[in-house]
Design a protein around this motif. Structure first.
Motif, PDB file in Angstrom:
ATOM      1  N   LYS A 273     -12.356  -3.720  -4.518  1.00  0.00           N
ATOM      2  CA  LYS A 273     -12.518  -4.664  -3.417  1.00  0.00           C
ATOM      3  C   LYS A 273     -13.725  -5.533  -3.716  1.00  0.00           C
ATOM      4  CE  LYS A 273     -13.556  -4.792   1.513  1.00  0.00           C
ATOM      5  NZ  LYS A 273     -13.602  -4.046   2.767  1.00  0.00           N
TER       6      LYS A 273
ATOM      7  N   LYS B 217     -19.625   0.703  -4.898  1.00  0.00           N
ATOM      8  CA  LYS B 217     -18.808   0.681  -3.686  1.00  0.00           C
ATOM      9  C   LYS B 217     -17.596  -0.236  -3.815  1.00  0.00           C
ATOM     10  CE  LYS B 217     -21.897  -2.580  -1.289  1.00  0.00           C
ATOM     11  NZ  LYS B 217     -22.541  -3.106  -2.492  1.00  0.00           N
ATOM     12  N   GLU B 218     -17.632  -1.151  -4.802  1.00  0.00           N
ATOM     13  CA  GLU B 218     -16.489  -2.044  -5.008  1.00  0.00           C
ATOM     14  C   GLU B 218     -15.248  -1.272  -5.491  1.00  0.00           C
ATOM     15  OE1 GLU B 218     -19.519  -2.692  -6.190  1.00  0.00           O
ATOM     16  OE2 GLU B 218     -20.074  -4.651  -5.373  1.00  0.00           O
ATOM     17  N   ILE B 219     -15.463  -0.101  -6.079  1.00  0.00           N
ATOM     18  CA  ILE B 219     -14.322   0.698  -6.534  1.00  0.00           C
ATOM     19  C   ILE B 219     -13.894   1.601  -5.384  1.00  0.00           C
ATOM     20  CG2 ILE B 219     -13.565   2.466  -8.171  1.00  0.00           C
ATOM     21  CD1 ILE B 219     -15.347   1.107 -10.236  1.00  0.00           C
ATOM     22  N   ARG B 220     -12.677   1.372  -4.913  1.00  0.00           N
ATOM     23  CA  ARG B 220     -12.224   2.046  -3.701  1.00  0.00           C
ATOM     24  C   ARG B 220     -11.430   3.303  -3.975  1.00  0.00           C
ATOM     25  NH1 ARG B 220     -15.500   1.908  -1.374  1.00  0.00           N
ATOM     26  NH2 ARG B 220     -14.320   3.028   0.184  1.00  0.00           N
ATOM     27  N   LYS B 221     -10.731   3.329  -5.080  1.00  0.00           N
ATOM     28  CA  LYS B 221      -9.846   4.462  -5.314  1.00  0.00           C
ATOM     29  C   LYS B 221      -9.513   4.497  -6.805  1.00  0.00           C
ATOM     30  CE  LYS B 221      -5.251   5.968  -3.961  1.00  0.00           C
ATOM     31  NZ  LYS B 221      -4.056   5.145  -4.061  1.00  0.00           N
ATOM     32  N   ILE B 222      -9.587   5.683  -7.387  1.00  0.00           N
ATOM     33  CA  ILE B 222      -9.202   5.802  -8.794  1.00  0.00           C
ATOM     34  C   ILE B 222      -7.755   6.277  -8.830  1.00  0.00           C
ATOM     35  CG2 ILE B 222      -9.695   6.982 -10.958  1.00  0.00           C
ATOM     36  CD1 ILE B 222     -12.652   6.771 -10.178  1.00  0.00           C
TER      37      ILE B 222
END
Lengths: 274, 390
Positions: free
Chosen positions: A122, A74-79
């Motif tokens: 995030k 969930k820490e990765i918000r957008k690639i």
């Protein structure tokens, strides 16, 4: 890639031929018998090119894929970007058929593969290490990662002929990496030193902070391999295969990257049947 | 061929993209801004710029400065404060609630993050504004509050017993760049009479240090020892180091002379920002004091920083040990300096009485340390400094 375009019409044409055969059949029994004999004939025609149901295949292909956390944390918000770093795979497989349909394949391949990816993150746990100096904390902002690895893979697979010209392979593989790197930078954001209540250190795009986790990568991996072969001509084979690693690329005692990452790479290429 | 390739890329992006999870709740729990919302708020502060304060991420003590002649403690019995906090976080006591700050009571506010995993305590207090200490002996210092304390902070104890953290240094920035450094290896450290022949009591030692691989990575290869009256905003230390040094504290006297003792020895190799040696260049220290107006024509707060501390039009007076002729080199003997303030602009008596000017005193072991040029090893000792005022 042109070779893929080439096989698609071939596949389509073979379907049309089949349909016509069905229309013309007047006697169903006769049709089935014909079809059976056709099939046996076809399986023989497209079978091993040598005596004794065994032989070998030389494969060369282009590797595309990535080293990815699954599920994406969930820490990765957008690639923002993803690009395979031009990989190659060259190898030799030996095969042996036990009957018309089933066989076993084993091989040895050299590979070079990698990826470049950029993501907005995030509260992403990370550490920047330089010799004995470390800054560790939670980063919110943009992250760019490059990873590459080269090594040898040994696959062992069961082979099943779903059609005279089509093979499916499924098995396991073991990879040993003699070259590996995993590095990147973070910018356009801030680091909370230690934990989310720590002091905020702004990291701008003019002065990105660089990290290098290459030394924290494991030396080997294993996983599941799945492949498809299509016999385009008697000796020429178009193939695609997927190596899905099931071992975290990072060493167990490495905790900076808080989630597991797995190498998932596909190879598309041409093979020669000897 | 390219089409298929981009198709595959698109596919993988969609595949990965569709796996993005819901955004996690925030873990941060900061007070970003604090303001007084009472109707009579002007009566509670020495300057209107004080009604609303931006709070640095590293601060957990918030002090509102009352007018110097404040004597109606009853006004402080019912004060309502409003805070801008991290999105989703909660604060207790609640925003806008009435609190009693009389008799210098310290009220604790607790901010809890949106995900409820983290919390921070903030301590809020109202204290009359008072002039900073100008007899600077460097006697009071303590290790930073941290799980892994590495550097010292200097403070002064005022006549009424209030501990004033009027000093700041770049030490917090050095801690980020060189976490392996020992306490004694920081650019700004105290020295005791047992370690060094001081003028009196303790003194301060400033030494230009190399920042190691980290520093080189961001083109900040050296950290000059520095100590100044003001605050250091560590959040800007990597982004824009010039903006990290915020000079000056409110002062209500007219300074006339800047005096004290120093010893200085330059490092051997003067290097530029890229780390290249500048042959023949000998490093110099910098010792100066600036007196400037702390508001602009619209009444907004003005804080001078590393890039304008010697050039800003708000500067009223400056005292500086200027050049090679006046700065003497060599360790072993204390050199006395006494420099008059050079008044560049007129000073207004009313503004002075209401703390409308800031005073700073700055020491650094490399004169161009702010731009990361200097000689590692340049060492400046300072002791018994005084700002004489009328």
């Amino acid at each position: 890639m042109k070779r893929i375009i080439y096989i698609l019409p071939l596949l389509f044409a073979s379907l049309i031929v089949k349909a016509q055969q069905t229309e013309n059949a007047t006697d169903f029994e006769k049709f089935l018998a014909n079809k059976r004999s056709d099939r046996t004939e076809r399986y023989e025609k497209w079978g091993p090119t040598r005596e004794g149901d065994r032989g070998f295949i030389v494969r060369a292909g282009y590797v595309i894929g990535g080293t990815a956390p699954l599920p994406i944390p969930k820490e990765i918000r957008k690639i923002n970007e993803f690009k395979p770093l031009g990989g190659v795979s060259i190898g030799v497989d030996g095969y042996k058929y036990f009957n018309t349909r089933w066989g076993l394949t084993g091989g040895l391949r050299f590979f070079y593969q990698g990826m470049h990816t950029g993501a907005d993150v995030k509260n992403y746990n990370m550490a920047i290490t330089m010799g004995e100096d470390v800054v560790e904390g939670r980063f919110t902002g943009t992250d760019i990662t490059d990873t590459r690895m080269a090594g040898l893979t040994i696959p062992v697979m069961a082979t099943y002929r779903v059609g005279a010209r089509w093979n499916l392979n499924l098995g396991i593989y073991f990879s040993s990496w003699f070259y590996k790197d995993f590095e990147g930078s973070v910018f356009n954001g801030y680091l909370r030193e230690g934990d989310p209540t720590g002091q905020k250190i702004t990291i701008s795009s003019e002065n990105p902070a660089i990290y290098d986790f290459s030394e924290n990568l494991n030396d080997w991996s294993y996983g599941v391999e799945f492949g498809v072969d299509f016999r385009a001509t008697k000796h020429l084979n178009v193939f695609g295969l997927l190596d899905w690693g099931v071992r975290d690329v990072f060493q167990d005692d490495f905790e900076t990257v808080a989630f597991k990452m797995f190498p998932i790479y596909a190879t598309i290429g041409l093979a020669y049947y000897y | 061929m390219k089409k298929i390739f981009s198709g595959l890329l698109l596919f993988s992006c969609v595949m990965f993209g569709s796996c993005i999870q819901n955004e996690p709740m925030n873990s941060e729990c900061d007070i970003e801004l604090a303001k007084i919302t009472n109707e009579n708020k002007e009566a509670l502060v020495y300057s209107t710029t004080e009604c609303q304060k931006e709070i640095a991420s590293s601060d957990s003590v918030i002090v509102f400065r009352l007018p110097a002649d404040f004597n109606n403690d009853n006004l402080l019995k019912e004060v309502s404060l409003e805070f801008a906090i991290t999105k989703g976080a909660t604060i207790f006591p609640q925003n806008g609630s009435i609190q009693d700050f009389s008799e210098r009571k310290r009220v604790t506010y607790t901010v809890t993050s949106e995900d409820k995993q983290w919390s921070r305590n903030y301590y809020v207090q109202f204290i009359p504004v008072e002039p900073i200490e100008t007899t600077l002996c460097f006697e009071n210092f303590e290790l930073e509050e941290s799980n892994n304390p590495k550097y010292y902070n200097w403070f002064e104890v005022l006549d009424d017993g209030f501990v004033n953290y009027q000093w700041a240094s770049g030490n917090p920035g050095y801690k980020i760049s060189k976490s392996s450094a020992e306490i004694s290896e920081y650019p700004t450290i105290p020295v005791t009479p047992a370690e060094f022949a001081t003028v009196s009591g303790n003194a301060v030692k400033l030494e230009t240090r190399e920042t190691g691989a980290f520093g080189a990575m961001v083109n900040m290869r050296i950290a000059a020892g520095n100590l100044f009256i003001g605050t250091f905003d560590v959040s800007n230390a990597l982004k824009d180091a010039m903006k990290a040094t915020r000079f000056g504290k409110p002062f209500n006297k007219k300074p006339v002379r800047f005096e004290g003792y120093y010893q200085f020895v330059p490092g051997n190799r003067f290097q530029d920002k890229k780390g290249k040696e500048v042959v023949g260049r000998v490093d110099e220290p910098d010792l100066y004091s600036v007196f400037y107006k702390n508001t602009d024509e619209n009444g907004n707060a003005v804080i001078l920083k590393g890039d304008d501390i010697l050039t800003h039009p708000n500067i009223v007076a400056l005292a500086r040990l200027r050049n090679h002729e006046t700065v003497r080199h060599g360790l072993g003997e204390w050199h006395y300096f006494s420099i008059p303030y050079d008044y560049l602009n007129d000073m207004d008596k009313n503004t002075l009485d209401t703390y409308g000017y800031n005073l700073t005193v700055v020491f650094t072991s490399s004169i161009e340390g702010a731009t990361f040029c200097g000689a590692p090893g340049s060492t400046l000792y300072v002791d018994e400094v005084k700002v004489i005022w009328e």
